[in-house]
Design an enzyme around this catalytic site. Structure first.
Site, PDB file in Angstrom:
ATOM      1  N   ASP A  33       0.846  -1.192   0.000  1.00  0.00           N
ATOM      2  CA  ASP A  33       0.000   0.000   0.000  1.00  0.00           C
ATOM      3  C   ASP A  33       0.885   1.247   0.000  1.00  0.00           C
ATOM      4  O   ASP A  33       1.883   1.318   0.713  1.00  0.00           O
ATOM      5  CB  ASP A  33      -0.905  -0.005   1.242  1.00  0.00           C
ATOM      6  CG  ASP A  33      -2.036   0.993   1.133  1.00  0.00           C
ATOM      7  OD1 ASP A  33      -3.204   0.571   1.049  1.00  0.00           O
ATOM      8  OD2 ASP A  33      -1.752   2.216   1.129  1.00  0.00           O
ATOM      9  N   ASN A  89     -12.871  -2.784   2.454  1.00  0.00           N
ATOM     10  CA  ASN A  89     -13.811  -1.662   2.593  1.00  0.00           C
ATOM     11  C   ASN A  89     -14.767  -1.666   1.401  1.00  0.00           C
ATOM     12  O   ASN A  89     -14.338  -1.848   0.259  1.00  0.00           O
ATOM     13  CB  ASN A  89     -13.046  -0.339   2.650  1.00  0.00           C
ATOM     14  CG  ASN A  89     -12.188  -0.229   3.900  1.00  0.00           C
ATOM     15  OD1 ASN A  89     -12.582  -0.663   4.970  1.00  0.00           O
ATOM     16  ND2 ASN A  89     -11.006   0.339   3.753  1.00  0.00           N
ATOM     17  N   GLU A  97     -12.171   3.968  -0.914  1.00  0.00           N
ATOM     18  CA  GLU A  97     -11.620   5.082  -1.714  1.00  0.00           C
ATOM     19  C   GLU A  97     -11.406   4.662  -3.160  1.00  0.00           C
ATOM     20  O   GLU A  97     -11.660   5.429  -4.077  1.00  0.00           O
ATOM     21  CB  GLU A  97     -10.237   5.488  -1.173  1.00  0.00           C
ATOM     22  CG  GLU A  97     -10.266   6.523  -0.091  1.00  0.00           C
ATOM     23  CD  GLU A  97      -8.849   6.809   0.396  1.00  0.00           C
ATOM     24  OE1 GLU A  97      -7.902   6.800  -0.422  1.00  0.00           O
ATOM     25  OE2 GLU A  97      -8.707   7.023   1.602  1.00  0.00           O
ATOM     26  N   VAL A  98     -10.860   3.473  -3.336  1.00  0.00           N
ATOM     27  CA  VAL A  98     -10.560   2.992  -4.682  1.00  0.00           C
ATOM     28  C   VAL A  98     -11.599   1.930  -5.051  1.00  0.00           C
ATOM     29  O   VAL A  98     -11.722   0.905  -4.366  1.00  0.00           O
ATOM     30  CB  VAL A  98      -9.134   2.389  -4.751  1.00  0.00           C
ATOM     31  CG1 VAL A  98      -8.869   1.826  -6.142  1.00  0.00           C
ATOM     32  CG2 VAL A  98      -8.088   3.446  -4.385  1.00  0.00           C
ATOM     33  N   HIS A 102     -10.300  -4.654  -3.183  1.00  0.00           N
ATOM     34  CA  HIS A 102      -8.953  -4.930  -2.670  1.00  0.00           C
ATOM     35  C   HIS A 102      -9.040  -5.344  -1.217  1.00  0.00           C
ATOM     36  O   HIS A 102      -9.822  -4.800  -0.459  1.00  0.00           O
ATOM     37  CB  HIS A 102      -8.033  -3.712  -2.823  1.00  0.00           C
ATOM     38  CG  HIS A 102      -8.625  -2.435  -2.297  1.00  0.00           C
ATOM     39  ND1 HIS A 102      -9.560  -1.705  -2.989  1.00  0.00           N
ATOM     40  CD2 HIS A 102      -8.414  -1.774  -1.135  1.00  0.00           C
ATOM     41  CE1 HIS A 102      -9.894  -0.644  -2.287  1.00  0.00           C
ATOM     42  NE2 HIS A 102      -9.229  -0.661  -1.153  1.00  0.00           N
ATOM     43  N   MET A 103      -8.212  -6.281  -0.851  1.00  0.00           N
ATOM     44  CA  MET A 103      -8.131  -6.735   0.537  1.00  0.00           C
ATOM     45  C   MET A 103      -6.868  -6.168   1.159  1.00  0.00           C
ATOM     46  O   MET A 103      -5.764  -6.412   0.665  1.00  0.00           O
ATOM     47  CB  MET A 103      -8.114  -8.264   0.587  1.00  0.00           C
ATOM     48  CG  MET A 103      -8.118  -8.812   1.994  1.00  0.00           C
ATOM     49  SD  MET A 103      -8.547 -10.559   1.993  1.00  0.00           S
ATOM     50  CE  MET A 103      -7.055 -11.236   1.324  1.00  0.00           C
TER      51      MET A 103
HETATM   52  P1  DGP Z   1      -9.658   1.930   0.589  1.00  0.00           P
HETATM   53  O1  DGP Z   1     -10.277   2.073  -0.780  1.00  0.00           O
HETATM   54  O2  DGP Z   1     -10.077   3.015   1.549  1.00  0.00           O
HETATM   55  O3  DGP Z   1      -9.904   0.562   1.194  1.00  0.00           O
HETATM   56  O4  DGP Z   1      -8.090   2.071   0.473  1.00  0.00           O
HETATM   57  C1  DGP Z   1      -7.401   2.306  -0.727  1.00  0.00           C
HETATM   58  C2  DGP Z   1      -5.936   2.103  -0.461  1.00  0.00           C
HETATM   59  O5  DGP Z   1      -5.263   2.118  -1.692  1.00  0.00           O
HETATM   60  C3  DGP Z   1      -5.288   3.196   0.409  1.00  0.00           C
HETATM   61  O6  DGP Z   1      -4.802   2.585   1.610  1.00  0.00           O
HETATM   62  C4  DGP Z   1      -4.151   3.728  -0.414  1.00  0.00           C
HETATM   63  C5  DGP Z   1      -3.991   2.713  -1.526  1.00  0.00           C
HETATM   64  N1  DGP Z   1      -3.646   3.296  -2.812  1.00  0.00           N
HETATM   65  C6  DGP Z   1      -4.322   4.238  -3.495  1.00  0.00           C
HETATM   66  N2  DGP Z   1      -3.705   4.533  -4.651  1.00  0.00           N
HETATM   67  C7  DGP Z   1      -2.621   3.720  -4.711  1.00  0.00           C
HETATM   68  C8  DGP Z   1      -1.569   3.542  -5.668  1.00  0.00           C
HETATM   69  O7  DGP Z   1      -1.509   4.184  -6.725  1.00  0.00           O
HETATM   70  N3  DGP Z   1      -0.609   2.633  -5.370  1.00  0.00           N
HETATM   71  C9  DGP Z   1      -0.642   1.888  -4.220  1.00  0.00           C
HETATM   72  N4  DGP Z   1       0.348   1.013  -4.013  1.00  0.00           N
HETATM   73  N5  DGP Z   1      -1.606   2.017  -3.289  1.00  0.00           N
HETATM   74  C10 DGP Z   1      -2.578   2.933  -3.536  1.00  0.00           C
END
Ligand code: DGP
Length: 120
Positions: A33, A89, A97-98, A102-103
């Site tokens: 992350d 989430n 957020e994304v 994803h786990m």
């Molecule tokens: P969430 O959707 O809130 O469960 O978390 C999204 C996670 O994704 C957050 O902890 C940060 C991570 N993240 C967002 N953009 C990128 C990226 O471009 N690269 C990586 N490695 N992680 C990312």
């Protein structure tokens, strides 16, 4: 395989955005992350674009099962040998957020951190 041109995680799968990978196979990808909330914090994703767990069906069973099976193996390899948390989430209330399933795998000495408190 279903892909979304603008999804950040689809772009990581395609190699258009760099990531620090832990594992890759036909169906899933695991990478660290970018905003770690614990000493060990990586994400396991299906390579196929699936926006949320609401969108999951039997077509995703294999990839999602693979994600769970890999969690312990990769956590141990990454140094989380005393346990870890897994978090998926979902949607607005779930603070997603994304929008590509994803786990989160969080481990290390203090894996509880702010993950459950943030954004409140
Ligand atoms: P969430 O959707 O809130 O469960 O978390 C999204 C996670 O994704 C957050 O902890 C940060 C991570 N993240 C967002 N953009 C990128 C990226 O471009 N690269 C990586 N490695 N992680 C990312």
């Amino acid at each position: 395989m279903n892909q979304d041109a603008n999804c950040i995680f689809c772009r990581i799968v395609r190699g258009e955005i760099p990531s620090n990978k832990l594992h890759e196979d036909e169906n899933v990808l695991a990478f660290h992350d970018v905003r770690p909330q614990a000493p060990v914090h990586f994400l396991i994703i299906p390579k196929e674009h699936v926006a949320t767990l609401y969108d999951a069906g039997t077509a995703q069973q294999h990839a999602f099962g693979r994600m769970l099976v890999l969690a312990g193996e990769l956590a141990r390899k990454a140094g989380a040998t005393d346990g870890f948390r897994t978090i998926i989430n979902t949607g607005k209330v779930g603070h997603q957020e994304v929008y590509h399933v994803h786990m989160h795998v969080l481990g290390g000495p203090e894996p509880l951190g702010s993950m459950l408190q943030r954004k409140k």
